[in-house]
Design a protein around this motif. Structure first.
Motif, PDB file in Angstrom:
ATOM      1  N   VAL A   5       3.590 -15.115   1.428  1.00 33.51           N
ATOM      2  CA  VAL A   5       2.133 -15.017   1.272  1.00 33.51           C
ATOM      3  C   VAL A   5       1.717 -13.551   1.276  1.00 33.51           C
ATOM      4  O   VAL A   5       2.001 -12.811   2.218  1.00 33.51           O
ATOM      5  CB  VAL A   5       1.405 -15.760   2.406  1.00 33.51           C
ATOM      6  CG1 VAL A   5      -0.107 -15.610   2.240  1.00 33.51           C
ATOM      7  CG2 VAL A   5       1.795 -17.234   2.422  1.00 33.51           C
ATOM      8  N   GLU A   6       1.026 -13.155   0.189  1.00 33.13           N
ATOM      9  CA  GLU A   6       0.541 -11.776   0.076  1.00 33.13           C
ATOM     10  C   GLU A   6      -0.931 -11.701   0.483  1.00 33.13           C
ATOM     11  O   GLU A   6      -1.661 -12.681   0.409  1.00 33.13           O
ATOM     12  CB  GLU A   6       0.639 -11.264  -1.364  1.00 33.13           C
ATOM     13  CG  GLU A   6       1.988 -11.360  -2.007  1.00 33.13           C
ATOM     14  CD  GLU A   6       2.059 -12.467  -3.021  1.00 33.13           C
ATOM     15  OE1 GLU A   6       2.854 -12.370  -3.964  1.00 33.13           O
ATOM     16  OE2 GLU A   6       1.305 -13.466  -2.865  1.00 33.13           O
ATOM     17  N   SER A   7      -1.348 -10.488   0.841  1.00 31.03           N
ATOM     18  CA  SER A   7      -2.762 -10.227   1.105  1.00 31.03           C
ATOM     19  C   SER A   7      -3.031  -8.735   0.896  1.00 31.03           C
ATOM     20  O   SER A   7      -2.086  -7.933   0.854  1.00 31.03           O
ATOM     21  CB  SER A   7      -3.146 -10.628   2.533  1.00 31.03           C
ATOM     22  OG  SER A   7      -2.399  -9.892   3.473  1.00 31.03           O
ATOM     23  N   GLY A   8      -4.319  -8.404   0.722  1.00 29.83           N
ATOM     24  CA  GLY A   8      -4.703  -6.996   0.689  1.00 29.83           C
ATOM     25  C   GLY A   8      -5.123  -6.454  -0.657  1.00 29.83           C
ATOM     26  O   GLY A   8      -5.471  -5.277  -0.757  1.00 29.83           O
ATOM     27  N   GLY A   9      -5.091  -7.252  -1.703  1.00 33.87           N
ATOM     28  CA  GLY A   9      -5.519  -6.747  -3.002  1.00 33.87           C
ATOM     29  C   GLY A   9      -7.025  -6.551  -3.057  1.00 33.87           C
ATOM     30  O   GLY A   9      -7.752  -6.871  -2.116  1.00 33.87           O
ATOM     31  N   GLY A  10      -7.493  -6.004  -4.170  1.00 37.32           N
ATOM     32  CA  GLY A  10      -8.925  -5.808  -4.330  1.00 37.32           C
ATOM     33  C   GLY A  10      -9.237  -4.783  -5.392  1.00 37.32           C
ATOM     34  O   GLY A  10      -8.378  -4.400  -6.187  1.00 37.32           O
ATOM     35  N   LEU A  11     -10.496  -4.335  -5.380  1.00 42.88           N
ATOM     36  CA  LEU A  11     -10.990  -3.347  -6.342  1.00 42.88           C
ATOM     37  C   LEU A  11     -11.073  -1.994  -5.651  1.00 42.88           C
ATOM     38  O   LEU A  11     -11.622  -1.883  -4.544  1.00 42.88           O
ATOM     39  CB  LEU A  11     -12.366  -3.767  -6.841  1.00 42.88           C
ATOM     40  CG  LEU A  11     -13.122  -2.770  -7.722  1.00 42.88           C
ATOM     41  CD1 LEU A  11     -12.381  -2.551  -9.039  1.00 42.88           C
ATOM     42  CD2 LEU A  11     -14.545  -3.275  -7.974  1.00 42.88           C
ATOM     43  N   ARG A  38       4.975  -6.223 -10.199  1.00 46.26           N
ATOM     44  CA  ARG A  38       3.608  -6.342 -10.697  1.00 46.26           C
ATOM     45  C   ARG A  38       3.627  -6.722 -12.167  1.00 46.26           C
ATOM     46  O   ARG A  38       4.592  -6.459 -12.879  1.00 46.26           O
ATOM     47  CB  ARG A  38       2.828  -5.038 -10.500  1.00 46.26           C
ATOM     48  CG  ARG A  38       3.326  -3.862 -11.323  1.00 46.26           C
ATOM     49  CD  ARG A  38       2.562  -2.599 -10.937  1.00 46.26           C
ATOM     50  NE  ARG A  38       3.001  -1.437 -11.711  1.00 46.26           N
ATOM     51  CZ  ARG A  38       2.614  -0.189 -11.495  1.00 46.26           C
ATOM     52  NH1 ARG A  38       1.763   0.083 -10.499  1.00 46.26           N
ATOM     53  NH2 ARG A  38       3.052   0.793 -12.256  1.00 46.26           N
ATOM     54  N   GLN A  39       2.525  -7.330 -12.597  1.00 47.30           N
ATOM     55  CA  GLN A  39       2.392  -7.726 -13.992  1.00 47.30           C
ATOM     56  C   GLN A  39       0.976  -7.440 -14.452  1.00 47.30           C
ATOM     57  O   GLN A  39       0.018  -8.012 -13.911  1.00 47.30           O
ATOM     58  CB  GLN A  39       2.740  -9.202 -14.187  1.00 47.30           C
ATOM     59  CG  GLN A  39       2.777  -9.621 -15.642  1.00 47.30           C
ATOM     60  CD  GLN A  39       3.432 -10.972 -15.824  1.00 47.30           C
ATOM     61  OE1 GLN A  39       3.528 -11.769 -14.905  1.00 47.30           O
ATOM     62  NE2 GLN A  39       3.916 -11.231 -17.035  1.00 47.30           N
ATOM     63  N   ALA A  40       0.868  -6.557 -15.424  1.00 47.53           N
ATOM     64  CA  ALA A  40      -0.419  -6.246 -16.025  1.00 47.53           C
ATOM     65  C   ALA A  40      -0.648  -7.168 -17.215  1.00 47.53           C
ATOM     66  O   ALA A  40       0.311  -7.706 -17.787  1.00 47.53           O
ATOM     67  CB  ALA A  40      -0.437  -4.788 -16.467  1.00 47.53           C
ATOM     68  N   PRO A  41      -1.900  -7.364 -17.622  1.00 44.59           N
ATOM     69  CA  PRO A  41      -2.193  -8.246 -18.764  1.00 44.59           C
ATOM     70  C   PRO A  41      -1.429  -7.820 -20.011  1.00 44.59           C
ATOM     71  O   PRO A  41      -1.437  -6.646 -20.388  1.00 44.59           O
ATOM     72  CB  PRO A  41      -3.700  -8.077 -18.952  1.00 44.59           C
ATOM     73  CG  PRO A  41      -4.203  -7.685 -17.612  1.00 44.59           C
ATOM     74  CD  PRO A  41      -3.127  -6.847 -17.001  1.00 44.59           C
ATOM     75  N   GLU A  88      -3.752   2.548 -14.532  1.00 43.86           N
ATOM     76  CA  GLU A  88      -2.551   1.848 -14.999  1.00 43.86           C
ATOM     77  C   GLU A  88      -1.819   1.092 -13.892  1.00 43.86           C
ATOM     78  O   GLU A  88      -0.841   0.388 -14.158  1.00 43.86           O
ATOM     79  CB  GLU A  88      -1.587   2.820 -15.699  1.00 43.86           C
ATOM     80  CG  GLU A  88      -1.256   4.066 -14.919  1.00 43.86           C
ATOM     81  CD  GLU A  88      -2.114   5.250 -15.338  1.00 43.86           C
ATOM     82  OE1 GLU A  88      -3.348   5.091 -15.514  1.00 43.86           O
ATOM     83  OE2 GLU A  88      -1.544   6.362 -15.476  1.00 43.86           O
ATOM     84  N   ASP A  89      -2.272   1.233 -12.659  1.00 47.02           N
ATOM     85  CA  ASP A  89      -1.720   0.432 -11.561  1.00 47.02           C
ATOM     86  C   ASP A  89      -2.379  -0.947 -11.486  1.00 47.02           C
ATOM     87  O   ASP A  89      -1.952  -1.793 -10.689  1.00 47.02           O
ATOM     88  CB  ASP A  89      -1.909   1.149 -10.222  1.00 47.02           C
ATOM     89  CG  ASP A  89      -1.115   2.439 -10.123  1.00 47.02           C
ATOM     90  OD1 ASP A  89      -1.681   3.437  -9.617  1.00 47.02           O
ATOM     91  OD2 ASP A  89       0.050   2.459 -10.557  1.00 47.02           O
ATOM     92  N   THR A  90      -3.401  -1.169 -12.272  1.00 45.69           N
ATOM     93  CA  THR A  90      -4.075  -2.456 -12.294  1.00 45.69           C
ATOM     94  C   THR A  90      -3.113  -3.545 -12.738  1.00 45.69           C
ATOM     95  O   THR A  90      -2.497  -3.453 -13.798  1.00 45.69           O
ATOM     96  CB  THR A  90      -5.284  -2.421 -13.242  1.00 45.69           C
ATOM     97  OG1 THR A  90      -6.254  -1.501 -12.722  1.00 45.69           O
ATOM     98  CG2 THR A  90      -5.914  -3.796 -13.379  1.00 45.69           C
ATOM     99  N   ALA A  91      -2.979  -4.562 -11.909  1.00 42.87           N
ATOM    100  CA  ALA A  91      -2.031  -5.638 -12.181  1.00 42.87           C
ATOM    101  C   ALA A  91      -2.147  -6.687 -11.079  1.00 42.87           C
ATOM    102  O   ALA A  91      -2.806  -6.459 -10.059  1.00 42.87           O
ATOM    103  CB  ALA A  91      -0.607  -5.105 -12.227  1.00 42.87           C
ATOM    104  N   VAL A  92      -1.479  -7.803 -11.314  1.00 46.49           N
ATOM    105  CA  VAL A  92      -1.251  -8.761 -10.233  1.00 46.49           C
ATOM    106  C   VAL A  92       0.060  -8.355  -9.561  1.00 46.49           C
ATOM    107  O   VAL A  92       1.079  -8.193 -10.241  1.00 46.49           O
ATOM    108  CB  VAL A  92      -1.163 -10.205 -10.746  1.00 46.49           C
ATOM    109  CG1 VAL A  92      -0.870 -11.164  -9.592  1.00 46.49           C
ATOM    110  CG2 VAL A  92      -2.467 -10.602 -11.441  1.00 46.49           C
ATOM    111  N   GLN A 109      -4.398  -9.684  -6.808  1.00 42.93           N
ATOM    112  CA  GLN A 109      -4.919  -8.818  -7.858  1.00 42.93           C
ATOM    113  C   GLN A 109      -5.268  -7.448  -7.300  1.00 42.93           C
ATOM    114  O   GLN A 109      -5.977  -7.345  -6.287  1.00 42.93           O
ATOM    115  CB  GLN A 109      -6.151  -9.441  -8.493  1.00 42.93           C
ATOM    116  CG  GLN A 109      -6.822  -8.581  -9.558  1.00 42.93           C
ATOM    117  CD  GLN A 109      -5.994  -8.470 -10.823  1.00 42.93           C
ATOM    118  OE1 GLN A 109      -5.476  -9.465 -11.338  1.00 42.93           O
ATOM    119  NE2 GLN A 109      -5.858  -7.254 -11.346  1.00 42.93           N
ATOM    120  N   VAL A 110      -4.811  -6.417  -7.976  1.00 43.81           N
ATOM    121  CA  VAL A 110      -5.215  -5.045  -7.685  1.00 43.81           C
ATOM    122  C   VAL A 110      -5.881  -4.491  -8.936  1.00 43.81           C
ATOM    123  O   VAL A 110      -5.275  -4.477 -10.012  1.00 43.81           O
ATOM    124  CB  VAL A 110      -4.014  -4.171  -7.287  1.00 43.81           C
ATOM    125  CG1 VAL A 110      -4.428  -2.708  -7.181  1.00 43.81           C
ATOM    126  CG2 VAL A 110      -3.412  -4.655  -5.983  1.00 43.81           C
TER     127      VAL A 110
END
Length: 114
Positions: A5-11, A38-41, A88-92, A109-110
């Motif tokens: 279980v992950e936690s801590g992502g956000g904007l 990580r996986q970006a769109p 460019e670090d934006t990803a799940v 999501q980050v």
């Protein structure tokens, strides 16, 4: 079976920081590897960082010097401290636990954006 279980992502704004956490539970073997992908769109999943139960780490070139992976073996928890974030670090971000096979979390999501 192992649950992850992950936690801590956000904007966060460019240049900012975030800390991700990942807890593994269930049939945990003391000698294991945990880490983050990580996986970006529109892109393939890529390795971000890994850490063994002995503390050996590995990082993607794109995050070296900005991200730090650490772990608390007593809590079966791994952390990813992300500094100087870029768009460019934006990803799940997906956490995994590995011993004989890989167990994955659901992803967090980050988003790095102004």
């Amino acid at each position: 079976q192992v649950q992850v279980v992950e936690s801590g992502g956000g904007l966060v704004q460019p240049g900012g920081s975030l800390r991700l956490s990942c807890a593994a539970s269930g049939s945990i073997f003391s000698s294991n590897t945990m880490g983050w992908y990580r996986q970006a769109p529109g892109k393939e999943r890529e390795l971000v960082a890994t850490i063994t139960s002995g503390g050996s780490t590995k990082y993607a070139d794109s995050v070296k010097g900005r991200f730090t992976i650490s772990r608390d073996n007593a809590k079966n928890t791994v952390y990813l401290q992300m500094n100087s974030l870029k768009s460019e670090d934006t990803a799940v971000y997906y956490c995994y636990y590995w011993w004989r096979t890989a167990y994955w979390g659901q992803g967090t999501q980050v988003t790095v954006s102004s």
